[in-house]
Design a protein around this motif. Structure first.
Motif, PDB file in Angstrom:
ATOM      1  N   GLY A  54       1.132  16.504  32.685  1.00  0.00           N
ATOM      2  CA  GLY A  54       0.478  17.112  33.840  1.00  0.00           C
ATOM      3  C   GLY A  54       1.444  17.760  34.817  1.00  0.00           C
ATOM      4  O   GLY A  54       1.046  18.262  35.862  1.00  0.00           O
ATOM      5  N   ASP A  55       2.747  17.758  34.487  1.00  0.00           N
ATOM      6  CA  ASP A  55       3.731  18.406  35.357  1.00  0.00           C
ATOM      7  C   ASP A  55       3.733  19.908  35.109  1.00  0.00           C
ATOM      8  O   ASP A  55       3.606  20.351  33.966  1.00  0.00           O
ATOM      9  CB  ASP A  55       5.151  17.906  35.039  1.00  0.00           C
ATOM     10  CG  ASP A  55       5.423  16.530  35.608  1.00  0.00           C
ATOM     11  OD1 ASP A  55       4.623  16.092  36.460  1.00  0.00           O
ATOM     12  OD2 ASP A  55       6.414  15.910  35.206  1.00  0.00           O
ATOM     13  N   ALA A  56       3.918  20.679  36.193  1.00  0.00           N
ATOM     14  CA  ALA A  56       4.074  22.128  36.029  1.00  0.00           C
ATOM     15  C   ALA A  56       5.333  22.389  35.199  1.00  0.00           C
ATOM     16  O   ALA A  56       6.368  21.766  35.419  1.00  0.00           O
ATOM     17  CB  ALA A  56       4.195  22.784  37.395  1.00  0.00           C
ATOM     18  N   SER A  82      10.782  15.476  23.094  1.00  0.00           N
ATOM     19  CA  SER A  82      11.103  16.171  24.347  1.00  0.00           C
ATOM     20  C   SER A  82      10.011  15.978  25.391  1.00  0.00           C
ATOM     21  O   SER A  82       8.824  15.913  25.049  1.00  0.00           O
ATOM     22  CB  SER A  82      11.265  17.669  24.050  1.00  0.00           C
ATOM     23  OG  SER A  82      11.253  18.414  25.251  1.00  0.00           O
ATOM     24  N   GLU A  83      10.431  15.949  26.655  1.00  0.00           N
ATOM     25  CA  GLU A  83       9.460  15.922  27.755  1.00  0.00           C
ATOM     26  C   GLU A  83       8.479  17.088  27.632  1.00  0.00           C
ATOM     27  O   GLU A  83       7.325  16.985  28.007  1.00  0.00           O
ATOM     28  CB  GLU A  83      10.182  16.019  29.112  1.00  0.00           C
ATOM     29  CG  GLU A  83       9.209  15.980  30.284  1.00  0.00           C
ATOM     30  CD  GLU A  83       9.821  16.324  31.638  1.00  0.00           C
ATOM     31  OE1 GLU A  83      11.024  16.589  31.723  1.00  0.00           O
ATOM     32  OE2 GLU A  83       9.063  16.325  32.618  1.00  0.00           O
ATOM     33  N   GLU A  84       8.953  18.197  27.119  1.00  0.00           N
ATOM     34  CA  GLU A  84       8.152  19.419  27.114  1.00  0.00           C
ATOM     35  C   GLU A  84       7.264  19.559  25.880  1.00  0.00           C
ATOM     36  O   GLU A  84       6.615  20.585  25.706  1.00  0.00           O
ATOM     37  CB  GLU A  84       9.063  20.645  27.255  1.00  0.00           C
ATOM     38  CG  GLU A  84       9.960  20.610  28.483  1.00  0.00           C
ATOM     39  CD  GLU A  84       9.210  20.368  29.804  1.00  0.00           C
ATOM     40  OE1 GLU A  84       8.012  20.682  29.881  1.00  0.00           O
ATOM     41  OE2 GLU A  84       9.824  19.810  30.737  1.00  0.00           O
ATOM     42  N   ASP A 105      15.943  18.390  34.074  1.00  0.00           N
ATOM     43  CA  ASP A 105      15.503  17.375  35.032  1.00  0.00           C
ATOM     44  C   ASP A 105      15.674  17.888  36.464  1.00  0.00           C
ATOM     45  O   ASP A 105      16.677  18.522  36.777  1.00  0.00           O
ATOM     46  CB  ASP A 105      16.328  16.095  34.852  1.00  0.00           C
ATOM     47  CG  ASP A 105      15.973  15.066  35.895  1.00  0.00           C
ATOM     48  OD1 ASP A 105      14.843  14.564  35.864  1.00  0.00           O
ATOM     49  OD2 ASP A 105      16.819  14.802  36.773  1.00  0.00           O
ATOM     50  N   GLY A 106      14.651  17.611  37.295  1.00  0.00           N
ATOM     51  CA  GLY A 106      14.720  18.041  38.695  1.00  0.00           C
ATOM     52  C   GLY A 106      14.179  19.449  38.878  1.00  0.00           C
ATOM     53  O   GLY A 106      14.659  20.205  39.743  1.00  0.00           O
ATOM     54  N   SER A 107      13.152  19.787  38.087  1.00  0.00           N
ATOM     55  CA  SER A 107      12.630  21.176  38.064  1.00  0.00           C
ATOM     56  C   SER A 107      12.277  21.716  39.448  1.00  0.00           C
ATOM     57  O   SER A 107      12.370  22.921  39.669  1.00  0.00           O
ATOM     58  CB  SER A 107      11.373  21.261  37.213  1.00  0.00           C
ATOM     59  OG  SER A 107      11.594  20.716  35.967  1.00  0.00           O
ATOM     60  N   ALA A 229      15.745  14.361  44.782  1.00  0.00           N
ATOM     61  CA  ALA A 229      14.607  14.686  43.895  1.00  0.00           C
ATOM     62  C   ALA A 229      15.064  15.285  42.574  1.00  0.00           C
ATOM     63  O   ALA A 229      14.325  16.029  41.940  1.00  0.00           O
ATOM     64  CB  ALA A 229      13.575  15.577  44.571  1.00  0.00           C
ATOM     65  N   SER A 230      16.292  14.984  42.176  1.00  0.00           N
ATOM     66  CA  SER A 230      16.782  15.231  40.810  1.00  0.00           C
ATOM     67  C   SER A 230      17.378  13.901  40.350  1.00  0.00           C
ATOM     68  O   SER A 230      18.422  13.488  40.874  1.00  0.00           O
ATOM     69  CB  SER A 230      17.904  16.268  40.774  1.00  0.00           C
ATOM     70  OG  SER A 230      17.436  17.566  40.938  1.00  0.00           O
ATOM     71  N   LEU A 231      16.742  13.261  39.386  1.00  0.00           N
ATOM     72  CA  LEU A 231      17.253  11.973  38.904  1.00  0.00           C
ATOM     73  C   LEU A 231      18.723  12.079  38.483  1.00  0.00           C
ATOM     74  O   LEU A 231      19.524  11.186  38.747  1.00  0.00           O
ATOM     75  CB  LEU A 231      16.385  11.495  37.731  1.00  0.00           C
ATOM     76  CG  LEU A 231      16.820  10.213  37.032  1.00  0.00           C
ATOM     77  CD1 LEU A 231      16.809   9.024  37.989  1.00  0.00           C
ATOM     78  CD2 LEU A 231      15.918   9.941  35.832  1.00  0.00           C
ATOM     79  N   ILE A 244      22.101   2.560  45.404  1.00  0.00           N
ATOM     80  CA  ILE A 244      20.923   2.126  44.650  1.00  0.00           C
ATOM     81  C   ILE A 244      19.858   3.212  44.694  1.00  0.00           C
ATOM     82  O   ILE A 244      19.733   3.935  45.696  1.00  0.00           O
ATOM     83  CB  ILE A 244      20.369   0.770  45.175  1.00  0.00           C
ATOM     84  CG1 ILE A 244      19.208   0.277  44.299  1.00  0.00           C
ATOM     85  CG2 ILE A 244      19.958   0.854  46.639  1.00  0.00           C
ATOM     86  CD1 ILE A 244      18.796  -1.168  44.579  1.00  0.00           C
ATOM     87  N   PHE A 245      19.118   3.338  43.595  1.00  0.00           N
ATOM     88  CA  PHE A 245      18.012   4.300  43.457  1.00  0.00           C
ATOM     89  C   PHE A 245      16.751   3.504  43.167  1.00  0.00           C
ATOM     90  O   PHE A 245      16.766   2.561  42.369  1.00  0.00           O
ATOM     91  CB  PHE A 245      18.309   5.241  42.283  1.00  0.00           C
ATOM     92  CG  PHE A 245      17.150   6.127  41.882  1.00  0.00           C
ATOM     93  CD1 PHE A 245      17.091   7.451  42.308  1.00  0.00           C
ATOM     94  CD2 PHE A 245      16.131   5.646  41.058  1.00  0.00           C
ATOM     95  CE1 PHE A 245      16.027   8.279  41.935  1.00  0.00           C
ATOM     96  CE2 PHE A 245      15.066   6.472  40.688  1.00  0.00           C
ATOM     97  CZ  PHE A 245      15.011   7.786  41.120  1.00  0.00           C
ATOM     98  N   LEU A 246      15.642   3.905  43.800  1.00  0.00           N
ATOM     99  CA  LEU A 246      14.352   3.259  43.499  1.00  0.00           C
ATOM    100  C   LEU A 246      13.268   4.320  43.333  1.00  0.00           C
ATOM    101  O   LEU A 246      13.100   5.173  44.219  1.00  0.00           O
ATOM    102  CB  LEU A 246      13.909   2.310  44.618  1.00  0.00           C
ATOM    103  CG  LEU A 246      14.871   1.220  45.085  1.00  0.00           C
ATOM    104  CD1 LEU A 246      15.711   1.674  46.272  1.00  0.00           C
ATOM    105  CD2 LEU A 246      14.110  -0.053  45.463  1.00  0.00           C
TER     106      LEU A 246
HETATM  107  O1  LIG Z   1       9.065  14.718  43.686  1.00  0.00           O
HETATM  108  P1  LIG Z   1       9.295  13.234  43.632  1.00  0.00           P
HETATM  109  O2  LIG Z   1       8.038  12.418  43.545  1.00  0.00           O
HETATM  110  O3  LIG Z   1      10.212  12.757  44.733  1.00  0.00           O
HETATM  111  O4  LIG Z   1      10.016  12.953  42.215  1.00  0.00           O
HETATM  112  C1  LIG Z   1      11.322  13.310  41.985  1.00  0.00           C
HETATM  113  C2  LIG Z   1      11.671  12.882  40.609  1.00  0.00           C
HETATM  114  O5  LIG Z   1      10.973  13.689  39.675  1.00  0.00           O
HETATM  115  C3  LIG Z   1      11.863  14.289  38.765  1.00  0.00           C
HETATM  116  O6  LIG Z   1      12.142  15.600  39.165  1.00  0.00           O
HETATM  117  C4  LIG Z   1      11.174  14.275  37.405  1.00  0.00           C
HETATM  118  O7  LIG Z   1      11.884  14.965  36.436  1.00  0.00           O
HETATM  119  P2  LIG Z   1      11.404  16.395  35.850  1.00  0.00           P
HETATM  120  O8  LIG Z   1      11.829  17.474  36.809  1.00  0.00           O
HETATM  121  O9  LIG Z   1      12.160  16.398  34.553  1.00  0.00           O
HETATM  122  O10 LIG Z   1       9.912  16.319  35.644  1.00  0.00           O
HETATM  123  C5  LIG Z   1      13.139  13.449  38.862  1.00  0.00           C
HETATM  124  O11 LIG Z   1      14.302  14.164  38.551  1.00  0.00           O
HETATM  125  C6  LIG Z   1      13.145  13.017  40.313  1.00  0.00           C
HETATM  126  O12 LIG Z   1      13.815  11.797  40.493  1.00  0.00           O
END
Ligand SMILES: O=P(O)(O)OC[C@H]1O[C@](O)(COP(=O)(O)O)[C@@H](O)[C@@H]1O
Ligand SMILES: [Mg+2]
Ligand SMILES: [Mg+2]
Length: 335
Positions: A54-56, A82-84, A105-107, A229-231, A244-246
């Motif tokens: 459901g992600d863009a 793949s995620e895609e 990651d982090g689109s 917002a980029s893992l 730490i990351f949560l």
């Molecule tokens: O926008 P949110 O809810 O803060 O989520 C951010 C998280 O979503 C992600 O962007 C998900 O990854 P994708 O971009 O691969 O879908 C992570 O990199 C990041 O940690």
């Protein structure tokens, strides 16, 4: 000869894995160039569709996915997850490996010129496509990520520590910088999307409340917060200077298991973090002992310096009256 042609310094890469690793590094190098050109080249950040989750899907998500799938063909990879893509897809029937990948990651950061990345995980393939990835994260034989930032870097593990590579713009190859990267201690940074505060469980709220209370609170010291917002970028910061990351479970619809995906996000990052001396859990239990129920299954995710991750677990074990208490009355965590 391989060393000269390769897009990564393979001296620390097990021989059997050099072909897929070189393919991953070659695509990463090309992506790094494409991302650097940005709007001067092709449009990367516009939406082109929606994936199974459901992600863009952005143009760069699709471009990266297709480039990795093409490059991995003929490198000994039997299955590509793949995620895609909706399902695990067949590659070379005689291949020995399965590659699970978050190609980009982090689109949400593509258009704003903030660090993005690629995350990947490798297992020995099984005969069944799904069984090849729906298995304990501890069965990974390799994992890594590439960060496309001011510098492009790759972190890699084969289960014997973490190797750090930097893409050298002069030679156009990933060069080994550190063969034994470990997470530094002593950081007081936490990373969480605080806009979701009202949706979190009580133990997560209590943990963050106590960080925010700083020197006046039960922790008796001040904390700093980051959220890129980029893992990949969060992981890179934690590997570089600790913290730490949560991304916990929350009560929004669709977030009952958090946001991040087990197979191609959390399992490989957990493997890297543990190999660098840290810990990774779903808030309570180790990610490395868990397996996904389906390719795109999510899991709550907490990782970083071990003692910080253990503290989050301890908040989940607190009796309800302690969790519900205002930080001033929460006695157990006073230092
Ligand atoms: O926008 P949110 O809810 O803060 O989520 C951010 C998280 O979503 C992600 O962007 C998900 O990854 P994708 O971009 O691969 O879908 C992570 O990199 C990041 O940690
Ligand atoms: Mg991702
Ligand atoms: Mg992605």
């Amino acid at each position: 000869m391989l060393e000269i042609a390769s897009s990564i310094d393979t001296t620390q890469v097990p021989e059997d894995l050099r072909a897929p690793l070189d393919a991953l590094a070659r695509v990463a190098r090309n992506l790094s160039f494409t991302i650097r050109r940005g709007a001067l080249g092709q449009s990367l950040g516009h939406e082109v569709g929606e994936n199974t989750d459901g992600d863009a899907q952005k143009a760069l998500d699709v471009l990266a996915d297709e480039a990795f799938a093409t490059a991995l063909t003929g490198t000994g990879v039997r299955w590509y997850a793949s995620e895609e893509r909706d399902h695990v897809e067949a590659m070379d029937p005689d291949g020995r490996y399965v590659v699970a990948i978050d190609p980009l990651d982090g689109s949400s950061n593509i258009d704003v010129n903030v660090s993005i990345g690629t995350i990947f995980s490798i297992y020995e393939a099984k005969d069944d496509a799904n069984a090849s990835v729906l298995r304990p994260a501890s069965e990974q034989i390799a994992a890594g990520y590439v960060i496309y930032g001011p510098q492009s870097q790759m972190m890699l593990t084969f289960g014997k520590g973490v190797q750090q590579y930097v893409l050298d713009p002069e030679s156009d190859r990933f060069r080994l910088l550190d063969a034994a990267k470990t997470i530094p201690e002593g950081s007081s940074e936490f990373a969480i999307n605080a806009s979701n505060y009202r949706h979190w469980s009580k133990p997560i709220r209590a943990y963050i409340d106590d960080c925010l209370a700083g020197i006046e609170g039960p922790r008796g010291k001040n904390f700093n917060m980051r959220w890129v917002a980029s893992l990949v970028a969060e992981t890179h910061r934690i590997l570089s200077r600790g913290g730490i990351f949560l991304y916990p479970t929350d009560n929004r619809k669709g977030y009952e298991r958090g946001r991040l995906r087990m197979v191609y996000e959390c399992a490989p990052i957990a493997f890297l973090i543990e190999q660098a001396g840290g810990a990774a859990t779903d808030g309570c239990d180790a990610i490395m002992a868990q397996k996904a129920s389906e390719l795109h299954a999510r899991t709550p995710f907490v990782f970083g310096n071990s003692e910080k991750v253990e503290r989050v677990t301890a908040y989940h074990d607190l009796p309800d009256h302690e969790v519900s208490a205002l930080f001033g009355q929460r006695g157990l965590f006073r230092l």
